[in-house]
Design an enzyme around this catalytic site. Structure first.
Site, PDB file in Angstrom:
ATOM      1  N   THR A  93       0.802  -1.225   0.000  1.00 55.84           N
ATOM      2  CA  THR A  93       0.000   0.000   0.000  1.00 55.84           C
ATOM      3  C   THR A  93       0.835   1.276   0.000  1.00 55.84           C
ATOM      4  O   THR A  93       0.278   2.375  -0.108  1.00 55.84           O
ATOM      5  CB  THR A  93      -0.916   0.040   1.238  1.00 55.84           C
ATOM      6  OG1 THR A  93      -0.102   0.018   2.418  1.00 55.84           O
ATOM      7  CG2 THR A  93      -1.869  -1.135   1.242  1.00 55.84           C
ATOM      8  N   LYS A  94       2.151   1.156   0.125  1.00 53.03           N
ATOM      9  CA  LYS A  94       2.988   2.346   0.256  1.00 53.03           C
ATOM     10  C   LYS A  94       3.125   3.077  -1.078  1.00 53.03           C
ATOM     11  O   LYS A  94       2.752   2.578  -2.137  1.00 53.03           O
ATOM     12  CB  LYS A  94       4.359   1.959   0.801  1.00 53.03           C
ATOM     13  CG  LYS A  94       4.320   1.399   2.224  1.00 53.03           C
ATOM     14  CD  LYS A  94       3.724   2.381   3.209  1.00 53.03           C
ATOM     15  CE  LYS A  94       3.907   1.971   4.664  1.00 53.03           C
ATOM     16  NZ  LYS A  94       3.083   0.821   5.055  1.00 53.03           N
ATOM     17  N   ASN A  95       3.738   4.269  -1.055  1.00 56.51           N
ATOM     18  CA  ASN A  95       3.849   5.076  -2.266  1.00 56.51           C
ATOM     19  C   ASN A  95       4.653   4.383  -3.349  1.00 56.51           C
ATOM     20  O   ASN A  95       4.411   4.598  -4.533  1.00 56.51           O
ATOM     21  CB  ASN A  95       4.453   6.441  -1.932  1.00 56.51           C
ATOM     22  CG  ASN A  95       3.466   7.312  -1.174  1.00 56.51           C
ATOM     23  OD1 ASN A  95       2.754   6.835  -0.295  1.00 56.51           O
ATOM     24  ND2 ASN A  95       3.407   8.588  -1.521  1.00 56.51           N
TER      25      ASN A  95
END
Length: 362
Positions: free
Chosen positions: A179-181
């Site tokens: 889910t991170k950038n």
């Protein structure tokens, strides 16, 4: 359903993984080394050490700087539990400092009153993609002789007065969860300018080996694989584009919330670049619905909004059993108000307009 998060995986990532598989070097190898070098360059530091995940990055960093039983580490109660759990892994105790109401970040004005002779580190979290007030934090830390470790798990590429997250303390830690950038599936990174710390971290992640079958210290197996690094390298090339898209999406949603009494968008402090890992806004008493009522309306409209972290960390069941004091009233109040909206770069203009209409119609 418009999802709260969606990793953008393209042909570059697929081709990178296939190339690694065909090479026969699928564990830690040249791709990990290249990923470390490119990530250090992006962050503006001398060293980057790749590990299996963001929690491992925190754990190994605290081990490497010598945090031990009886020590205290100052941090925030408004974050994912891995931050303070990593302190507990050392036998040390997290000391929670309340937050700024409008940024949700640790309040530097409240740090010094929590420092004792047992305080051995300050661990600010760059929550949701905005850096904490690092000048104020570093001034306290330097005056007191306490190292600062940045939890930058949500802040890849965020800046503070021109400096990148992960470059302003003794070390910074990052996560590459899905889910991170940017993602490598799982994975983490530790950044530092310290040659000594870099050497210690590399020993710790690889069974304490300085060379094959020569073990200098007690270490772990927390290496990143070349498969993960291949994904991370491809993602890193897209980081600026991803972050700019998040900022554009956030600006649109903020313009909508500014029209509605009682809905408070997140604040971006002057001199900082917020990269909106998540978009958390507050539903205040001036709004005509409660936070949970508005959230239900958004979910019923197939918008994957959600509460923020459900409670301050010290209210988690096993933290309660350990007897942590409940002394962060602002964090408690804000956590009862926050809704996280989808903000990721996969959102279309139609998605954004649809969310805007759902908010206006609530």
């Amino acid at each position: 359903m418009i999802p709260i998060a969606k990793p953008l995986i393209g042909e570059e990532e697929i081709e990178g993984v296939v190339e690694v598989l065909r090479s026969g070097i699928i564990a830690q190898g040249p791709r990990v080394k290249e990923f470390e070098e490119r990530f250090a360059e992006m962050t503006g530091v001398k060293h980057a050490v790749a590990v299996t995940n963001g929690t491992a990055a925190l754990d190994l960093t605290l081990k490497a700087i010598g945090i031990k039983e009886g020590d205290e580490v100052i941090t925030t109660p408004f974050t994912f539990i891995a931050t303070s759990n990593s302190v507990l892994f050392q036998g040390a105790r997290p000391v929670f400092v309340d937050i700024e109401e409008d940024t949700y970040l640790i309040d530097p004005a409240k740090i010094e009153e929590k420092i004792t002779e047992r305080t051995k580190a300050i661990l600010p979290v760059h929550l949701y993609g905005q850096t904490a007030d690092m000048d104020a934090i570093n001034e306290i830390a330097e005056r007191r002789g306490i190292p600062v470790i940045e939890d930058a798990a949500q802040a890849h590429g965020a800046t503070y007065k021109g400096k990148k997250a992960g470059s302003m303390g003794l070390a910074g830690t990052f996560s590459f969860y899905a889910t991170k950038n940017i993602t490598s599936g799982e994975g983490g990174m530790i950044t530092t300018d310290s040659d000594e710390l870099d050497e210690k971290l590399r020993l710790l992640r690889n069974h304490g080996q300085s060379e094959r079958y020569i073990h200098r210290i007690l270490g772990y197996n927390l290496r990143m694989s070349d498969i993960m690094a291949a994904i991370g390298l491809a993602q890193l090339k897209k980081l600026d584009v991803f972050n700019e898209k998040r900022r554009e999406n956030a600006a649109f949603i903020t313009s909508v919330l500014n029209e509605i009494e009682g809905l408070e968008p997140p604040v971006e402090r002057e001199g900082r670049t917020h990269i909106y890992h998540q978009y958390g806004f507050r539903v205040t008493e001036d709004y005509h619905l409660t936070r949970d009522e508005l959230l239900k309306k958004l979910n019923d409209a197939d918008i994957g909004a959600r509460k923020g972290y459900f409670m301050p960390i010290y209210e988690q069941p096993f933290y309660r059993e350990m007897g942590f004091p409940e002394d962060c009233p602002i964090a408690k109040r804000v956590l009862d108000q926050v809704i996280e909206l989808p903000i990721h770069p996969a959102l279309t203009r139609e998605d954004l307009k649809y969310m805007a209409e759902a908010i206006r119609a609530a």
